[in-house]
Scaffold this motif. Structure first.
Motif, PDB file in Angstrom:
ATOM      1  N   UNK B  29      -3.067 -12.387 -51.773  1.00 37.01           N
ATOM      2  CA  UNK B  29      -2.545 -11.069 -52.148  1.00 37.01           C
ATOM      3  C   UNK B  29      -3.242  -9.977 -51.364  1.00 37.01           C
ATOM      4  N   UNK B  30      -2.488  -8.970 -50.993  1.00 41.38           N
ATOM      5  CA  UNK B  30      -3.075  -7.831 -50.289  1.00 41.38           C
ATOM      6  C   UNK B  30      -3.826  -6.906 -51.243  1.00 41.38           C
ATOM      7  N   UNK B  31      -3.319  -6.776 -52.442  1.00 37.71           N
ATOM      8  CA  UNK B  31      -3.827  -5.760 -53.361  1.00 37.71           C
ATOM      9  C   UNK B  31      -4.792  -6.350 -54.385  1.00 37.71           C
ATOM     10  N   UNK B  32      -5.948  -5.726 -54.505  1.00 37.93           N
ATOM     11  CA  UNK B  32      -6.923  -6.135 -55.501  1.00 37.93           C
ATOM     12  C   UNK B  32      -7.463  -4.913 -56.215  1.00 37.93           C
ATOM     13  N   UNK B  43      -7.696  -0.110 -70.710  1.00 35.42           N
ATOM     14  CA  UNK B  43      -8.013  -0.498 -69.334  1.00 35.42           C
ATOM     15  C   UNK B  43      -7.984   0.727 -68.441  1.00 35.42           C
ATOM     16  N   UNK B  44      -9.051   0.920 -67.690  1.00 32.95           N
ATOM     17  CA  UNK B  44      -9.108   2.063 -66.781  1.00 32.95           C
ATOM     18  C   UNK B  44      -9.431   1.588 -65.370  1.00 32.95           C
ATOM     19  N   UNK B  45      -8.713   2.134 -64.410  1.00 39.88           N
ATOM     20  CA  UNK B  45      -8.834   1.704 -63.024  1.00 39.88           C
ATOM     21  C   UNK B  45     -10.049   2.357 -62.376  1.00 39.88           C
ATOM     22  N   UNK B  46     -10.906   1.533 -61.784  1.00 35.87           N
ATOM     23  CA  UNK B  46     -12.118   2.041 -61.131  1.00 35.87           C
ATOM     24  C   UNK B  46     -11.854   2.241 -59.634  1.00 35.87           C
ATOM     25  N   UNK B  47     -11.463   1.176 -58.969  1.00 39.17           N
ATOM     26  CA  UNK B  47     -11.152   1.197 -57.540  1.00 39.17           C
ATOM     27  C   UNK B  47     -10.076   0.156 -57.274  1.00 39.17           C
ATOM     28  N   UNK B  48      -9.371   0.364 -56.160  1.00 38.40           N
ATOM     29  CA  UNK B  48      -8.476  -0.684 -55.709  1.00 38.40           C
ATOM     30  C   UNK B  48      -8.458  -0.732 -54.193  1.00 38.40           C
ATOM     31  N   UNK B  49      -7.907  -1.815 -53.687  1.00 38.06           N
ATOM     32  CA  UNK B  49      -7.857  -2.027 -52.244  1.00 38.06           C
ATOM     33  C   UNK B  49      -6.520  -2.645 -51.884  1.00 38.06           C
ATOM     34  N   UNK B  50      -5.874  -2.133 -50.852  1.00 33.96           N
ATOM     35  CA  UNK B  50      -4.588  -2.678 -50.452  1.00 33.96           C
ATOM     36  C   UNK B  50      -4.657  -3.406 -49.109  1.00 33.96           C
ATOM     37  N   UNK B  51      -5.877  -3.543 -48.581  1.00 33.86           N
ATOM     38  CA  UNK B  51      -6.041  -4.297 -47.344  1.00 33.86           C
ATOM     39  C   UNK B  51      -7.527  -4.471 -47.107  1.00 33.86           C
ATOM     40  N   UNK B  52      -7.865  -5.366 -46.207  1.00 38.49           N
ATOM     41  CA  UNK B  52      -9.265  -5.573 -45.856  1.00 38.49           C
ATOM     42  C   UNK B  52      -9.861  -4.248 -45.368  1.00 38.49           C
ATOM     43  N   UNK B  53     -11.043  -3.950 -45.851  1.00 41.73           N
ATOM     44  CA  UNK B  53     -11.817  -2.752 -45.510  1.00 41.73           C
ATOM     45  C   UNK B  53     -11.173  -1.452 -46.006  1.00 41.73           C
TER      46      UNK B  53
END
Lengths: 116, 114
Positions: B29-32, B43-53
């Protein structure tokens, strides 16, 4: 700040009846909508998602979306004791052009109890 | 059948420690995402990532940072742990494109800061 509102419950429903769970959201630009089920002490589990106005059915579950009213609901037909859990509504916002996705904003959940 | 794995189920750390929470997914998956879940707050969102780096702040990023050096791994870092960071931390990965969705949470890490 995006907001997702749910009645915290508990919502008590007799076994075999239809359980109706409701959710409203504040961001009119929201594009996709999710329902998660969370058993006590466990992680949330995705059970339904919906993008378009209207109904989407999957087995005993039906998700309903009304974007004009900013309202999404989940119906559970023929409720079973195993359906007793907290149901979380989650809403996604913009989709980045790179194909990534915005983080979901979750409601605080509705605690559902199915009475045998 | 494990899809999202968090490195620890329970952690106890001292105030001021630097804490690393690791998350690995095996679905390409791309998104984490990293969330925290607290009674009464949900549930509260802290950070997310849609690609490496790549990383994006969520709703409550203060006191946290993240690292995504490889597609399958997304780490949450508490730079200097404080008691108000005692919580259940949940990692998630998601594929969400062309109206097809796969989404999974890890088993959670219950962090206690003393």
């Amino acid at each position: 700040q995006k907001e997702v509102e749910q009645n915290s419950g508990p919502l008590s429903v007799p076994e075999g009846a239809i359980a109706s769970l409701n959710c409203t959201y504040s961001d009119r630009g929201s594009q996709s909508f999710f329902w998660y089920r969370q058993y006590s002490g466990k992680s949330p589990e995705l059970i339904m998602f919906i993008y378009s106005n209207g109904d989407k059915e999957d087995g005993r579950f039906t998700a309903q979306l009304n974007k004009a009213s900013q309202y999404v609901s989940l119906l559970i037909r023929d409720s079973q004791p195993s359906d007793s859990a907290t149901y979380l509504c989650a809403v996604n916002g913009e989709v980045y052009s790179g194909g990534g996705a915005d983080g979901l904003t979750f409601g605080k959940g509705t605690h559902l109890i199915i009475q045998p | 059948d494990v899809k999202v794995t968090q490195s620890s189920r329970y952690l106890v750390k001292r105030t001021g420690e630097k804490v690393f929470l690791e998350c690995v997914q095996d679905m390409d998956h791309e998104n984490m995402f990293w969330y925290r879940q607290d009674p009464g707050l949900g549930l509260r969102l802290i950070y997310f990532s849609y690609d490496v780096k790549m990383k994006e702040k969520g709703d409550i990023p203060e006191g946290y940072s993240v690292s995504r050096e490889k597609k399958e791994r997304f780490s949450l870092i508490l730079e200097s742990a404080s008691t108000n960071q005692t919580s259940m931390y949940l990692c998630a990965s998601r594929f969400d494109r062309d109206r097809r969705v796969e989404a999974f949470f890890g088993q959670g890490t219950r962090l206690t800061v003393v």
